[in-house]
Design an enzyme around this catalytic site. Structure first.
Site, PDB file in Angstrom:
ATOM      1  N   ASP A 526      58.733  44.553  33.882  1.00  0.00           N
ATOM      2  CA  ASP A 526      57.909  45.697  34.273  1.00  0.00           C
ATOM      3  C   ASP A 526      57.601  45.619  35.766  1.00  0.00           C
ATOM      4  OD1 ASP A 526      56.095  47.998  33.737  1.00  0.00           O
ATOM      5  OD2 ASP A 526      54.587  46.535  34.391  1.00  0.00           O
ATOM      6  N   HIS A 529      60.421  46.106  40.934  1.00  0.00           N
ATOM      7  CA  HIS A 529      60.605  46.255  42.370  1.00  0.00           C
ATOM      8  C   HIS A 529      59.390  45.793  43.168  1.00  0.00           C
ATOM      9  CE1 HIS A 529      58.781  49.892  40.745  1.00  0.00           C
ATOM     10  NE2 HIS A 529      58.196  50.059  41.911  1.00  0.00           N
ATOM     11  N   ASP A 627      58.197  56.586  30.195  1.00  0.00           N
ATOM     12  CA  ASP A 627      57.469  57.066  31.369  1.00  0.00           C
ATOM     13  C   ASP A 627      57.689  58.553  31.622  1.00  0.00           C
ATOM     14  OD1 ASP A 627      56.327  54.606  32.086  1.00  0.00           O
ATOM     15  OD2 ASP A 627      58.162  53.974  33.087  1.00  0.00           O
TER      16      ASP A 627
END
Length: 1517
Positions: A526, A529, A627
């Site tokens: 999760d 980045h 999402d």
């Protein structure tokens, strides 16, 4: 074709660090590291952290790999490889070094093996169909299987569980309160809590019984604000104590919150009367309040300023103590404000030592220095204030943007009232204390460590940020400038640089990660980045020790593929999540399907061992993720099925989110949703309000699509073709390259509803064009379409009612779903056989938006027979079975292979059959008419899998190229059998489907081309046969350039000469050598005496073609006139004798052939074509001499002096030469022994450019006469007389010298020994330009003159690349130290990337770029006048490097090693050029600094030859 042992080759490039290049491999494969040409001269060590079999992976444990030899070629490191067997999954790093310095590095990924079912069978990555569920919505643990069964029955084979841990106060699935405890809600209504072991047992049950993988999320980057362990360990977060640089941002954050509270209390009622932001005017007022009332009183700039009075006081103190010191003036000394690391107001400081150097240098006035210091501090404070003010402007802009989105934007949450629970902006910091005032909070919290450590920064993400940097770390200003999209329920975790930085945090997260790896088959990272990459590396290493075949996936928002690859490489990410909802139309969605998986349809078949190519990260392509908002609302209700179908057709993993298939018309929110998923119905085929079944949403259709996706992946349908039929209709083909079966899907997307201008619903979709499908349509695998396509989304959604306790979807959307239909039973289309019977045409009769049809297609029976036939041929070729092809090729010698493989256009046209080079429409003519002409481009096309190349188009459209290949060979008796073989092969190839022709054609060409090359090398010397790839490639020059060409034959040799050819077609008895292609390929321009004998040693003696060399020597001997061999042979009929150097290279080749073969050469008969200088060509046998007599004649004629005028002098033989230029004079200077000749009107050495421009007035003027004694001819002459002396002494040559006459014509003997001694005695004295040379013409010292005795004396002193030729042939003439120094100067001044400059660039006549088409008035370059005045010729390089090698040996082992390393490094350029040359050759010359010269021959005989000579010399070290 495909073989069991898969080997990939990774070529290492010096200085290349491939952190962002992705290489994907599979377990069981072997990786071969090989040195690229840039590393050829270095002793390279390669290290890799792939563990040995049985060992555990350690990221920082590298092992030295062992180099193995690829061939018998000694000393050629490019033939070595270091193998690595890939037994483990994960990310692996390699690096290589030489001279103890790291020279390059990179990564490669090995995919995990995912096993399912009781038999542990492999689930390929591309077969994954993943379904995301939120565990908190699964209800009590005992009900999980009932709810998860919906995923199973929907055809999914992997379940993605969002985190199963205890959630924080927001109840977000990704805000975890305790990473080491499960969500207690799983045990609701149960007697005992649920344990990790319970979950593990369920996961294993799903794997074995349901054949489903289970994966989960790991959340490393943040934790819930109410995490109890965080209160005990506040150092684990970014707080105001351990990160004091956040203090100004915190004060600003509190000010914004207090503004929200003040607005709620009515303090700003005039601006916001109802405590709301409702329009743009409200935003403008908010901006003014922030910039004018809220922020200025904070004086945030003070955190970045100095206390001027305090710093002046300290400086004054230093001044007093420094008054007795004298400092030098230092212009570089400039004071700057040094940031206070505790971030207290006005607590920054100055480096006083720098201040003293700036303000107190030399003699200084203390008062003035103090005042200057103070003024500078005030100015620096002002600068910092301005920086902060700019930061605050940015902060306000970001606040306004946030408020706009959250309160005004249509796609935002539309927050209304401003209050503490709904402030203007989500606070950036977790504030555990009562709200007082900004001033009090700074005094009582910020400045009190015991409280400051509990003020923790929230996590979030930063748009457009550098993801490789941690935005929360110093000196970042993300929090200060309000750039964070903040998650107010989570605190960002602070790991530091290593596990020692915060042991508690690292250990906790390691335990959490290992626990999840022990339960689940894979993990999703999760917020990947934003997770510090070194942290993720550590955690994944720990996880893989628990589960080596861990499936790792993530969603990255870097926006750049190269940055994505850095994460994939370092973390070993197996798949990256990709979203179909990112597509804005059907065309883009089709592009994503193509991009994310599979090869292009009709891709070329790669051999089992081939170069490793960069990859794109494997995709987990989702129609929707957890999402994403609902596709129903973002697009339309009719788009769920076609988008899902297109995703299913992608050759990669696919995924979806629970609720999407049930058509939930809203986002199932990871924070807000509290209802449970439905269970699978006991009777799935009937509708149930409480349960999900085949009647729910599009579940039935999705199951069939998922099954199709898995079927294609499991059965090798790995090629993809996308056909954009209309704006909304996309056709996708998945093809199996082995069986050549295909699935063809046509999907009618519905990105938007279709309404008329009044909003009423109409049937407005356009007709779908018919589709032609090549092959036989076996049936319809799947047909789906909506029952009511005219209804739009709003009509379905308006009747939707949310259930209170269960997540439900639309219950009024219905589909027609049919499977396994015969072609005539479709309700969507009509299918008919096309004309010719090789294809079917699909006519769409009722195919509205939301429809999908899948066709099963196979080849026609005739095509199937063709495939089987061509595969048998390929199998025989690829497995080295003795085949008809091998039988034919075994009888071909090199002169026949010259025709088979090569022949440029001009050579082919010489046959008189009207056949030239094959031209590819829309591209260019092939360089060669033979197999090599197509083999080079088709191999490049295969390597790049460029199925759209014009050659592929040509092959798909017709058999013309195949007919050309076979037909040209059938025209000639020597090659007719081979032509027949190709014709029969291509006849079979012509029967297969046209789209497959390029791939199978490439296999035939590549395999036969390789066999033909082997046939060439097998007829060459051991040096070539056992040599490196570079040596073999260079040696092919002898095949490409030596052959029988009609109109360019050698004159007939004496009948007593044995072993001649017997070509009935063209009467060819011996091959001729082309100087270069294509310019010197045919007719009189093909065979040049000088070029032939410069190239002979390398191209024919080194390669073992002694017979061809002998024949050329004898042929030129036959044509001797005036003591010279011809410059242009012209079959002996129209020879020209205008060069004075060719005969000396001829003599050298006789010497070389005698010494490497037999002195019997000297006894061979020479049938003199011209018994006297003036005779016409005579028949063979008119006059015969032994070769030794001809040699003697040549040398005697030189001593006697040669003087004649060329026959037929004038424009008939040379349109540019002046009248005086036709006068040829050559002789021997009996005082020095030097050969001399020429005049200022001609150019009798290799630098033979004659001026051609009337406009520039150079016509008839030689650019480089080089008259007098040319340095290379002195070396050749000395080599000849020295050899003849040895030959005479050993009885191999009957003459001991020549006769001379003085001015009174008194005859005397000049023995070979005397002549040799004359040259040795005089050479250094006349040619070396040392300190003693007092001539005003000296341009450079410590070099060797190019000539002596030139009519233009300055030409003697020009630095040119000719003296190394003399060094190679007569090194004993040279003083070793002088020679080495001259070579170093030549290297510095003349050596280019590929060739040698033909003139010193410091010379005023230097012009480095050759353009024969230049028609200017510039004398120096017009019509290529500068051909030898700077352009960089390749053939002198071989001599230069050989000379260096010789003299380096004289100077000792250290110098020799240095030279060998240099040579290996330098010739890398030639190897790279040769590898990429469509002519399979090295060029004649380049322009300055190695740049391309369009007028150069792309392959030149002597360019190949002298490098072969060099490599042969090096092999003997």
């Amino acid at each position: 074709m495909e073989m069991s042992s898969q080997i990939r080759i990774l070529k290492l490039v010096n200085g290349e660090h491939n952190d962002s290049v992705l290489y994907r491999l599979q377990k069981g494969w072997i990786l071969h590291f090989m040195l690229g040409p840039t590393l050829a001269s270095h002793n390279v060590s390669i290290f890799c952290n792939v563990p040995n079999s049985g060992e555990t992976y350690e990221r920082c444990k590298y092992r030295l790999l062992k180099w193995n030899a690829k061939s018998k070629s000694s000393g050629d490191q490019l033939n070595y490889f270091a193998p690595v067997k890939l037994n483990s999954a994960g990310s692996f790093e390699y690096y290589f070094q030489y001279d103890n310095k790291k020279a390059g590095s990179g990564y490669f990924i090995v995919d995990p093996s995912l096993l399912i079912g009781p038999d542990n069978h492999l689930l390929p990555l591309d077969a994954i169909c993943m379904h995301t569920v939120l565990p908190k919505l699964l209800g009590p643990f005992t009900e999980w299987k009932d709810r998860l069964k919906v995923s199973k029955e929907s055809g999914y084979n992997a379940i993605h569980f969002t985190p199963i841990q205890k959630l924080g106060c927001s109840n977000s699935s990704y805000s975890l309160a305790d990473q080491l405890a499960l969500n207690p809600s799983f045990a609701n209504g149960l007697k005992s809590p649920i344990t990790v072991e319970d979950v593990k047992s369920l996961v294993e049950e799903l794997r074995q019984d349901w054949m489903m993988l289970s994966v989960t999320d790991v959340v490393w980057n943040h934790t819930a604000t109410n995490s109890p362990w965080l209160q005990e360990n506040p150092e684990c977060a970014f707080n105001l104590s351990n990160c004091p640089y956040l203090r100004p941002a915190y004060i600003l954050d509190r000010a914004v919150l207090h503004l929200s509270l003040d607005v709620a209390k009515g303090k700003y009622r005039e601006a916001f009367p109802d405590s709301k932001i409702s329009n743009d005017k409200d935003l403008s007022r908010l901006r003014d309040i922030l910039l004018k009332k809220v922020i200025p009183p904070l004086k945030l700039w003070e955190f970045y300023q100095v206390d001027v009075d305090a710093e002046v006081s300290k400086f004054e103190h230093e001044l007093k103590s420094a008054s007795n010191k004298v400092r030098d003036h230092d212009n570089t000394a400039k004071i700057n404000i040094i940031q206070d690391k505790t971030f207290k107001r006005r607590n920054c400081f100055i480096d006083l030592e720098v201040a003293l150097r700036q303000f107190c240098a030399g003699s200084f006035n203390a008062t003035e220095s103090l005042e200057a210091f103070r003024s500078t501090l005030v100015w620096l404070n002002k600068l910092n204030k301005e920086v902060v003010e700019e930061d605050m402007k940015a902060a306000v802009n970001n606040i306004i943007s946030t408020v706009t989105y959250e309160r005004l934007a249509d796609n935002g949450p539309k927050c209304i009232e401003i209050n503490k629970t709904s402030p203007l902006c989500t606070p950036y910091f977790n504030h555990f204390f009562p709200d007082t005032s900004v001033h009090d909070e700074e005094s009582n919290i910020v400045n009190v460590d015991d409280k400051a450590k509990f003020i923790m920064a929230h996590n979030g993400w930063v748009m457009g940020d550098d993801v490789l940097k941690n935005f929360a770390e110093y000196p970042g200003k993300v929090y200060f400038r309000r750039e964070l999209v903040c998650w107010g329920d989570s605190v960002k975790l602070r790991y530091g640089s290593s596990s020692e930085s915060c042991p508690t945090l690292w250990q906790r997260m390691k335990q959490y990660t290992e626990e999840m790896a022990g339960v689940f088959h894979g993990i999703r990272i999760d917020n990947c980045h934003s997770t510090p990459i070194h942290v993720a590396e550590y955690m994944l290493d720990s996880a893989r020790k628990i589960r080596p075949d861990l499936y790792v996936f993530a969603e990255l928002f870097t926006g750049r593929e190269d940055v994505d690859n850095i994460f994939v490489n370092r973390l070993g990410i197996t798949s990256l999540i990709r979203e179909a909802l990112n597509a804005w139309d059907a065309h883009e969605l089709g592009r994503l399907v193509y991009m994310y998986g599979g090869e292009p349809m009709s891709s070329f078949m790669q051999p089992s061992k081939h170069l490793l190519k960069p990859s794109r990260a494997h995709a987990l392509f989702c129609d929707i993720t957890h999402d994403n908002e609902s596709m129903i609302l973002k697009r339309s209700v009719h788009d769920l099925v076609p988008t899902g179908a297109l995703v299913a057709m992608a050759c990669c993993a696919s995924g979806s989110n629970r609720g999407h298939d049930e058509m939930t018309p809203h986002h199932i929110h990871v924070v807000k949703e509290q209802r449970f998923y439905k269970k699978w119905a006991p009777n799935p085929n009937s509708y149930s309000f409480e349960c999900a079944g085949n009647k729910s949403g599009v579940l039935k259709a999705k199951r069939l699509l998922n099954v199709l996706h898995q079927t294609m992946a499991l059965n090798g349908f790995n090629q993809v073709f996308i056909d954009q039929r209309t704006q909304d209709v996309v056709a996708v083909t998945r093809h199996n390259p082995k069986s050549h079966y295909s699935y063809v899907m046509i999907a009618h997307t519905s990105f938007h509803d279709s309404n008329d201008c009044h909003g009423s619903v109409q049937k407005v979709w356009k007709d779908v064009p018919s589709l032609t499908v090549e092959g036989h349509i076996m049936g319809i695998a799947l047909e789906i379409k909506p029952t009511e396509p005219s209804l739009v989304t709003s009509q379905y959604v308006k009747t939707f009612t949310k259930q209170e306790s269960l997540i439900n979807g639309l219950d009024n959307y219905n589909l027609f779903v049919e499977t396994d239909l015969p072609c005539g039973m479709s309700t969507c289309c009509e299918i008919e056989l096309a004309k010719g019977g090789t294809a079917h045409v699909v006519h769409f009769t009722d195919f509205p938006p939301g429809s999908v049809i899948v066709l099963r297609v196979k080849m026609l029976e005739s095509a199937d027979k063709g495939i089987n036939g061509i595969r048998k041929i390929i199998s025989a070729l690829s497995h080295d079975e003795k085949s008809g092809f091998d039988d034919i090729v075994s009888g071909l010698d090199l002169h026949v292979l010259n025709r088979v493989l090569f022949h440029c256009k001009e050579e082919e046209l010489s046959d008189g059959l009207g056949i030239g080079a094959y031209g590819i429409p829309g591209w260019e003519d092939l360089r060669y008419c033979g197999i090599a002409g197509i083999a080079f481009p088709i191999a490049r096309i295969r390597d790049g899998n460029d199925v759209g190349h014009p050659i592929c188009t040509n092959l798909r459209e017709g058999n013309w190229l195949m007919d050309y290949i076979s037909m040209r060979l059938q025209k000639h008796k020597e090659t007719s059998a081979l032509g027949d073989w190709y014709a029969s092969c291509f006849e079979i190839l012509g029967k297969i489907p046209r789209y497959l022709v390029p791939a199978y054609f490439e296999l035939v060409i590549s395999l036969t081309h390789e066999k033909l090359l082997r046939a060439c090398w097998n007829q060459m010397s051991l040096f070539v046969k056992d040599g490196s790839t570079f040596i073999k490639s260079l040696a092919l020059g002898t095949v490409a350039l030596c052959g029988c060409i009609r109109g360019a034959n050698l004159p007939p040799l004496h009948p007593d000469v044995s072993g001649l050819l017997n070509s009935e077609e063209d009467g060819c008895k011996a091959v001729s050598m082309a100087a270069g292609l294509p310019h010197f390929s045919s007719g009189i321009m093909r065979c040049w005496g000088r070029d032939t004998f410069i190239a002979m040693h390398g191209l024919q003696l080194v390669t073992g073609q002694h017979r061809d060399a002998r024949n050329l020597i004898l042929a030129f001997a036959e044509c001797i006139r005036h003591g010279l061999i011809p410059n242009l042979l012209g079959e002996g009929k129209i020879s020209r004798y205008n060069c004075r150097d060719a005969v000396w290279f001829w003599l050298q080749c006789i010497q070389d052939l005698c010494e490497c073969d037999s002195y019997q050469l000297l006894q061979l008969p020479v049938a003199r074509f011209f018994p006297t200088d003036d005779s016409q060509p005579q028949p063979v046998g008119t006059q015969t001499q032994r070769l030794y007599d001809v040699i003697q004649e040549v040398l005697q004629r030189h001593v006697d002096g040669i003087s004649f005028r060329e026959r037929n002098a004038g424009t008939g033989i040379d349109a540019n030469m002046s009248d005086e230029g036709f006068d040829v004079k050559v002789g021997i200077d009996l005082k020095t022994g030097f050969v001399y000749g020429g005049n200022e009107h001609n150019c009798g050495t290799w630098m033979d450019k004659m001026g051609e421009s009337e406009r520039a007035k150079t016509k008839g003027i030689p650019a480089t006469p080089r008259d007098g004694s040319a340095v290379e001819l002195i070396g050749l002459c000395k080599s000849a007389v020295s050899w003849l002396q040895r030959a005479n002494n050993s009885g191999q040559y009957p003459y001991d010298g020549v006769f001379t006459k003085d001015k009174d014509k008194v005859q005397a003997k000049l023995t070979w020994s005397q002549w040799n001694g004359l040259i040795a005695e005089n050479f250094e004295q006349h040619f070396y330009v040392g300190d003693n040379d007092s001539s005003q013409l000296v341009h450079k010292r410590y070099i060797y003159k190019d000539t002596i005795g030139a009519n233009h004396p300055w030409c003697d002193y020009q630095l040119r690349p000719n003296f190394p030729v003399a060094m190679v042939y007569a090194p004993e003439m040279f003083d070793v130290d002088h020679a080495w120094r001259a070579l170093e100067i030549a290297q510095a001044k003349l050596l280019g990337p590929l060739g040698m400059k033909t003139l010193d660039p410091d010379d005023m006549q230097y012009r480095g770029d050759y353009d024969n088409g230049n028609d200017s008035e510039d004398r120096s370059v017009a019509h290529g006048f500068n051909y030898h005045q700077g352009p960089e010729w390749l053939w002198p390089v071989g001599y230069f490097l050989r000379a260096k090698l010789h003299f380096a040996r004289k100077l000792g082992p250290e110098k020799l090693k240095e030279t060998v390393d240099f040579i290996r490094s330098f010739i890398v350029n030639h190897q790279l050029y040769l590898e990429n040359s469509p002519w399979c050759g090295l060029p004649e010359l380049t322009n300055s600094n190695g740049s391309y010269c369009r007028d150069s021959c792309p392959i030149q005989a002597w360019s190949h030859a002298t490098l072969l000579d060099l490599l042969c010399d090096m092999s003997q070290l």
